[in-house]
Design a protein around this motif. Structure first.
Motif, PDB file in Angstrom:
ATOM      1  N   LEU A 167      11.924  -1.938   2.436  1.00 10.35           N
ATOM      2  CA  LEU A 167      11.862  -3.399   2.410  1.00 10.35           C
ATOM      3  C   LEU A 167      10.416  -3.869   2.257  1.00 10.35           C
ATOM      4  CD1 LEU A 167      13.378  -6.115   2.783  1.00 10.35           C
ATOM      5  CD2 LEU A 167      12.910  -5.900   5.237  1.00 10.35           C
ATOM      6  N   GLY A 168       9.511  -3.206   2.982  1.00 10.39           N
ATOM      7  CA  GLY A 168       8.096  -3.548   2.844  1.00 10.39           C
ATOM      8  C   GLY A 168       7.581  -3.292   1.446  1.00 10.39           C
ATOM      9  N   GLY A 169       8.057  -2.218   0.829  1.00 10.88           N
ATOM     10  CA  GLY A 169       7.647  -1.916  -0.538  1.00 10.88           C
ATOM     11  C   GLY A 169       8.075  -2.985  -1.523  1.00 10.88           C
ATOM     12  N   PHE A 170       9.250  -3.577  -1.296  1.00 16.17           N
ATOM     13  CA  PHE A 170       9.719  -4.663  -2.166  1.00 16.17           C
ATOM     14  C   PHE A 170       8.754  -5.849  -2.103  1.00 16.17           C
ATOM     15  CE2 PHE A 170      12.072  -8.698  -2.378  1.00 16.17           C
ATOM     16  CZ  PHE A 170      12.568  -8.627  -3.668  1.00 16.17           C
ATOM     17  N   PHE A 171       8.355  -6.235  -0.903  1.00 10.54           N
ATOM     18  CA  PHE A 171       7.415  -7.349  -0.760  1.00 10.54           C
ATOM     19  C   PHE A 171       6.038  -6.978  -1.323  1.00 10.54           C
ATOM     20  CE2 PHE A 171      10.543  -8.490   2.514  1.00 10.54           C
ATOM     21  CZ  PHE A 171      10.733  -9.831   2.206  1.00 10.54           C
ATOM     22  N   LEU A 172       5.653  -5.724  -1.123  1.00 11.78           N
ATOM     23  CA  LEU A 172       4.363  -5.280  -1.640  1.00 11.78           C
ATOM     24  C   LEU A 172       4.314  -5.393  -3.162  1.00 11.78           C
ATOM     25  CD1 LEU A 172       1.589  -3.932  -1.319  1.00 11.78           C
ATOM     26  CD2 LEU A 172       2.767  -1.712  -1.406  1.00 11.78           C
ATOM     27  N   LEU A 173       5.381  -4.977  -3.820  1.00 14.93           N
ATOM     28  CA  LEU A 173       5.418  -5.057  -5.285  1.00 14.93           C
ATOM     29  C   LEU A 173       5.239  -6.502  -5.749  1.00 14.93           C
ATOM     30  CD1 LEU A 173       5.926  -3.837  -8.076  1.00 14.93           C
ATOM     31  CD2 LEU A 173       8.377  -4.142  -7.684  1.00 14.93           C
ATOM     32  N   ALA A 174       5.921  -7.420  -5.072  1.00 16.74           N
ATOM     33  CA  ALA A 174       5.788  -8.829  -5.450  1.00 16.74           C
ATOM     34  C   ALA A 174       4.349  -9.308  -5.285  1.00 16.74           C
ATOM     35  CB  ALA A 174       6.733  -9.680  -4.599  1.00 16.74           C
ATOM     36  N   GLY A 175       3.713  -8.930  -4.176  1.00 19.60           N
ATOM     37  CA  GLY A 175       2.334  -9.338  -3.945  1.00 19.60           C
ATOM     38  C   GLY A 175       1.369  -8.740  -4.945  1.00 19.60           C
ATOM     39  N   LEU A 176       1.552  -7.465  -5.282  1.00 19.77           N
ATOM     40  CA  LEU A 176       0.664  -6.802  -6.231  1.00 19.77           C
ATOM     41  C   LEU A 176       0.774  -7.412  -7.626  1.00 19.77           C
ATOM     42  CD1 LEU A 176       1.087  -3.034  -5.209  1.00 19.77           C
ATOM     43  CD2 LEU A 176      -0.839  -4.545  -4.693  1.00 19.77           C
ATOM     44  N   ILE A 177       2.000  -7.646  -8.060  1.00 18.54           N
ATOM     45  CA  ILE A 177       2.193  -8.235  -9.395  1.00 18.54           C
ATOM     46  C   ILE A 177       1.623  -9.645  -9.441  1.00 18.54           C
ATOM     47  CG2 ILE A 177       3.944  -9.055 -11.020  1.00 18.54           C
ATOM     48  CD1 ILE A 177       5.630  -6.659 -10.315  1.00 18.54           C
ATOM     49  N   LEU A 178       1.828 -10.395  -8.358  1.00 23.72           N
ATOM     50  CA  LEU A 178       1.291 -11.757  -8.299  1.00 23.72           C
ATOM     51  C   LEU A 178      -0.232 -11.739  -8.390  1.00 23.72           C
ATOM     52  CD1 LEU A 178       2.378 -14.631  -8.025  1.00 23.72           C
ATOM     53  CD2 LEU A 178       2.118 -14.419  -5.548  1.00 23.72           C
ATOM     54  N   ALA A 179      -0.861 -10.834  -7.633  1.00 22.29           N
ATOM     55  CA  ALA A 179      -2.329 -10.733  -7.672  1.00 22.29           C
ATOM     56  C   ALA A 179      -2.810 -10.290  -9.044  1.00 22.29           C
ATOM     57  CB  ALA A 179      -2.801  -9.752  -6.595  1.00 22.29           C
ATOM     58  N   GLY A 180      -2.115  -9.317  -9.635  1.00 22.20           N
ATOM     59  CA  GLY A 180      -2.516  -8.839 -10.952  1.00 22.20           C
ATOM     60  C   GLY A 180      -2.404  -9.903 -12.029  1.00 22.20           C
ATOM     61  N   ASN A 181      -1.338 -10.702 -11.964  1.00 27.56           N
ATOM     62  CA  ASN A 181      -1.167 -11.765 -12.967  1.00 27.56           C
ATOM     63  C   ASN A 181      -2.220 -12.856 -12.813  1.00 27.56           C
ATOM     64  OD1 ASN A 181       1.037 -10.662 -14.305  1.00 27.56           O
ATOM     65  ND2 ASN A 181       2.516 -11.558 -12.899  1.00 27.56           N
ATOM     66  N   ILE A 182      -2.549 -13.193 -11.576  1.00 31.52           N
ATOM     67  CA  ILE A 182      -3.559 -14.227 -11.355  1.00 31.52           C
ATOM     68  C   ILE A 182      -4.938 -13.734 -11.797  1.00 31.52           C
ATOM     69  CG2 ILE A 182      -4.790 -15.531  -9.567  1.00 31.52           C
ATOM     70  CD1 ILE A 182      -2.118 -15.660  -8.039  1.00 31.52           C
ATOM     71  N   ALA A 183      -5.245 -12.473 -11.466  1.00 31.26           N
ATOM     72  CA  ALA A 183      -6.554 -11.920 -11.819  1.00 31.26           C
ATOM     73  C   ALA A 183      -6.640 -11.530 -13.282  1.00 31.26           C
ATOM     74  CB  ALA A 183      -6.857 -10.710 -10.938  1.00 31.26           C
ATOM     75  N   GLY A 184      -5.501 -11.330 -13.923  1.00 29.94           N
ATOM     76  CA  GLY A 184      -5.510 -10.947 -15.334  1.00 29.94           C
ATOM     77  C   GLY A 184      -5.744  -9.475 -15.563  1.00 29.94           C
ATOM     78  N   THR A 185      -5.579  -8.672 -14.527  1.00 29.96           N
ATOM     79  CA  THR A 185      -5.750  -7.219 -14.664  1.00 29.96           C
ATOM     80  C   THR A 185      -4.991  -6.518 -13.553  1.00 29.96           C
ATOM     81  OG1 THR A 185      -7.333  -5.380 -14.726  1.00 29.96           O
ATOM     82  CG2 THR A 185      -7.884  -7.256 -13.313  1.00 29.96           C
ATOM     83  N   PHE A 186      -4.489  -5.329 -13.869  1.00 31.71           N
ATOM     84  CA  PHE A 186      -3.822  -4.501 -12.874  1.00 31.71           C
ATOM     85  C   PHE A 186      -4.702  -3.338 -12.424  1.00 31.71           C
ATOM     86  CE2 PHE A 186       0.659  -5.737 -14.532  1.00 31.71           C
ATOM     87  CZ  PHE A 186       0.578  -6.917 -13.808  1.00 31.71           C
TER      88      PHE A 186
END
Length: 769
Positions: A167-186
């Motif tokens: 369950l924590g991994g599901f939330f983590l994925l959402a946070g990582l993708i959100l940060a990557g999209n805002i920053a413009g890089t993964f």
């Protein structure tokens, strides 16, 4: 670096065909895998200590920004050394501990898989790659925790751990993708330069909230802590490896890695301080009530993880230095104590400290290892634990004048509890008189007691030369976490000051608490009265509620009738499409721009309507099938009229084949249809008419929408360059079919595993009944 990550995965897969050889004479080769990897990373210590970082870029799915990018800096090197170094000790230890076990090869397959996953997490320089390995740690730990699959409690513990961390991994994925999209890089190393962009963004609180859930679940922070004591059902090598030095510190690693990216704000600091501070004192108190050695170590581990979270929340250079040192301190003494616990359990068949005593007389080397680890955990001078505790007090005393007293008091109370818990696990089983029941115990194989003894000696040796250890291992770790130069200088003696007084007071108070505290079953039962208010009980009630809802939903919506499924799917699609049309506003139609109707179009539509009427009114199944085929052929003619002969031929072929198959299938059925009630017919008619009306409106809206060619231009420009295809339509179809086939393959693979499990199932006679 890629090879070191894949080494465990490759070897794990090889254990499937060659597992029988590993069970016999070739098992000695297994521990040398982490040995080689450990030496590989030791070779990089001098370069990393000088500030050099190593990066490896491997293209994987570059179009989606997913690459196997790896980065070795001070932080990842420390964790890589712990994973492979402690892993070496565990592999030698586990080889003897599980000797003769029926699933010996399976155990090491899981362990190698986990080791590779942890290396992937700490070395990843791409947030999506990090997440993939993050989830792989959860999956491999599930198999390790539930290794004793004949035991229901082991299976339940494995499911609980997987549920919480998954369950924590599901939330983590959402946070990582959100940060990557805002920053413009993964790419993580590029995110360091996007600190301002992320922290001032309106979604910043959501990003760190999602990240915190992922980190807290993995590192057993309150209220997600309860899965860790339950995971003690795993074999001791698993507890010593996963739950002291590696897996539970993955969340700490995540917070440390993202501190220079997302940290530095009050929201970040206060959240970590509150959660970490409460977790460390809560778990330290709970450890004092336990009588099972693994239970004591589990709660003291939770407390130590809380300390690390608390220090990362403080965020000052002194706190970062303390965290970087305490990561190593805790791994050395806690892995030792877990392995000692395994030896005690292996020889005495009990872990109850109210029964154990006097084992120093029959297990002298084990006692030395346990004593050194316990003293390091207590912070005795000249041990590495003493340096770690001094740095914690240094961090709290120099944080904020308004909070100095309270934060230091919290740290002192926590450490007093950890001192007592360390003595309970490391000294209590060996002190006192040896019971007659244990008089025949003999010293186990050296491969069982040498690994914990070596780790314990390291804990002492590092304390004697902290400056060298700090310069080579912890300095660049602290720099990587802080994102700046931390100017670390570790020393044995810093003079007679308040920090030293607090350290000595902690040691004395912890020793006194150990002497006074008498854990017993009655005290545990008293504590059990509050279980109804515990996070574990709350999560279980939520799980039961979710299960009841799922049962209600299944019974209500999944009744086994295909017609009912079709009705619900179409109704949902209608509501969704109608809502979208309503949001888009009214439809305006320019009738002057429409092509006039021709007489053959009118004729075909009339035939279509007639065929539809026959389908819904005919009592003969064959008549309905023939009418359905008429509709298909009318569609073929429409395609021909509008210059789409390829679609017409496809429609003709499919429609003809479908009609033949329908006739063959219906051949054995009664020739006439028994109609249901008129109410049902009217309902189905309204649903069908509504669906047709909505699709007609969508077609009209699409017809008069402005024509944008961005997607067309993209495919036109890149179809040949990227996909090597000259036909743009074919390239698009292939792209979609690849994605579709990927998911179909996953579904079929899961189904195949289920079928294989059922085929290989061997039930006991009682289970068959």
């Amino acid at each position: 670096m890629l090879f070191t990550v894949l080494a465990g995965l490759i070897t794990s897969s090889l254990l499937i065909p060659f597992g029988k050889l590993i069970k016999t004479k070739w098992s000695i080769l297994l521990p040398f895998i982490p040995v080689v990897l450990f030496l590989f990373y030791v070779m990089h210590v001098p370069s990393i200590a000088e500030g050099t970082n190593f990066v490896q870029r491997v293209n994987w799915v570059p179009s989606l920004g997913v690459n196997l990018d790896f980065r070795l800096d001070g932080l990842s090197l420390l964790f890589a050394l712990l994973i492979t170094g402690v892993g070496t000790a565990i592999f030698f230890y586990g080889r003897t501990y599980l000797k003769g076990h029926i699933y010996f090869d399976r155990f090491f397959g899981y362990l190698l898989l986990f080791m590779s996953a942890m290396l992937g997490v700490v070395l990843a320089d791409n947030i999506l790659t990090l997440f993939i390995f993050w989830e792989l740690t959860s999956i491999s730990s599930f198999f390790l925790i539930g290794f004793n699959n004949d035991d229901k409690s082991s299976r339940d513990s494995a499911l609980t751990a997987l549920s919480i961390t998954g369950l924590g991994g599901f939330f983590l994925l959402a946070g990582l993708i959100l940060a990557g999209n805002i920053a413009g890089t993964f790419v993580i190393s590029e995110l360091f330069m996007k600190h301002e962009v992320l922290t001032i963004h309106p979604l910043y609180p959501l990003i760190i909230g999602l990240l915190f859930i992922g980190a807290f679940t993995k590192s057993a922070q309150f209220p997600f802590h309860f899965w860790l004591p339950g995971a003690m059902k795993a074999p001791t090598p698993v507890s010593a490896y996963l739950h002291s030095a590696t897996m539970v510190k993955a969340g700490i690693y995540l917070l440390a890695r993202f501190t220079p990216i997302l940290g530095g704000t009050d929201l970040w600091s206060i959240s970590l301080m509150v959660v970490g501070g409460f977790t460390m004192i809560f778990a330290a108190v709970h450890a004092l009530f336990r009588i099972d050695l693994k239970g004591i170590l589990a709660y003291s581990t939770i407390s130590a993880l809380g300390v690390l979270t608390f220090l990362l929340g403080l965020g000052t250079p002194a706190a970062i230095i303390a965290a970087s040192v305490f990561i190593l301190v805790h791994a050395l003494y806690k892995a030792t104590l877990f392995m000692v616990t395994g030896i005690i359990d292996h020889e005495t068949h009990t872990r109850d400290i109210s029964v154990l005593s006097g084992l120093r007389k029959v297990l002298p080397p084990v006692f030395v290892a346990a004593l050194l680890a316990a003293l390091s955990s207590a912070g005795l001078p000249l041990t590495f634990g003493f340096i770690g505790k001094d740095l914690i007090y240094e961090a709290t005393l120099h944080f904020n004048e308004n909070w100095t007293i309270w934060l230091t008091l919290l740290a002192v109370l926590t450490n007093v509890g950890l001192v007592a818990a360390g003595f309970m696990a490391g000294i209590k089983p060996f002190a006192g008189k040896l019971p007659s029941a244990f008089s025949n115990i003999h010293l186990p194989y050296p491969s069982l007691w040498i690994p914990p003894l070596v780790l314990a000696i390291f804990g002492l040796a590092f304390g004697l030369v902290p400056g060298i250890i700090g310069n080579y291992f912890n300095h660049q770790t602290a720099n990587a976490i802080a994102g700046i130069e931390t100017d670390m200088h570790l020393k044995i003696w810093h003079g007679f000051n308040l920090v030293l007084i607090l350290s000595m007071a902690t040691l004395l108070a912890g020793t006194l608490l150990y002497v006074v505290n008498k854990p017993s079953s009655s005290k545990l039962q008293m504590l059990a009265r509050f279980d109804g208010l515990s996070p574990q009980a709350i999560f279980r009630r939520l799980a039961r509620g979710l299960k009841d809802f799922a049962l209600f939903f299944t019974r209500r919506f999944h009744n086994g009738y295909l017609r009912a499924y079709h009705l619900k799917i179409i109704l949902f699609a209608e509501l969704l499409l109608a809502y979208k049309l309503w949001l888009s506003g009214p439809i305006s139609i320019d009738f002057d721009s429409l092509t006039p109707l021709s007489w053959y179009e009118v004729v075909i539509v009339a035939i279509l309507i007639g065929a539809l009427y026959i389908i819904v009114s005919a009592k003969s199944r064959l008549a309905s099938v023939v009418s359905t085929s008429v509709i298909g052929y009318c569609m073929c003619l429409m395609f021909v009229f509008y210059s789409a002969p390829d679609l017409a031929m496809t429609q003709f072929t499919i429609d003809t084949l479908t009609t033949v198959l329908f006739v063959l299938v219906l051949y054995k059925l009664p020739g006439f249809i028994n109609f249901t009630s008129k109410t049902v017919l009217m309902r189905d008619a309204l649903v069908a008419l509504g669906f047709g009306a909505i699709l007609s409106l969508i077609a009209l809206r699409v017809l008069f929408e402005p024509n944008t060619t961005e997607i067309s231009n993209f495919y036109g420009e890149n179809a040949y360059l990227l996909a090597k295809g000259k036909n743009v339509v074919n390239v698009i179809l292939v792209d979609f079919r690849v994605a579709d086939t990927l998911f179909e393959t996953v579904v079929l693979s899961i189904a195949a595993l289920g079928v294989y499990s059922l085929i290989r199932l061997r039930l006991k006679s009682s289970e068959k009944e």
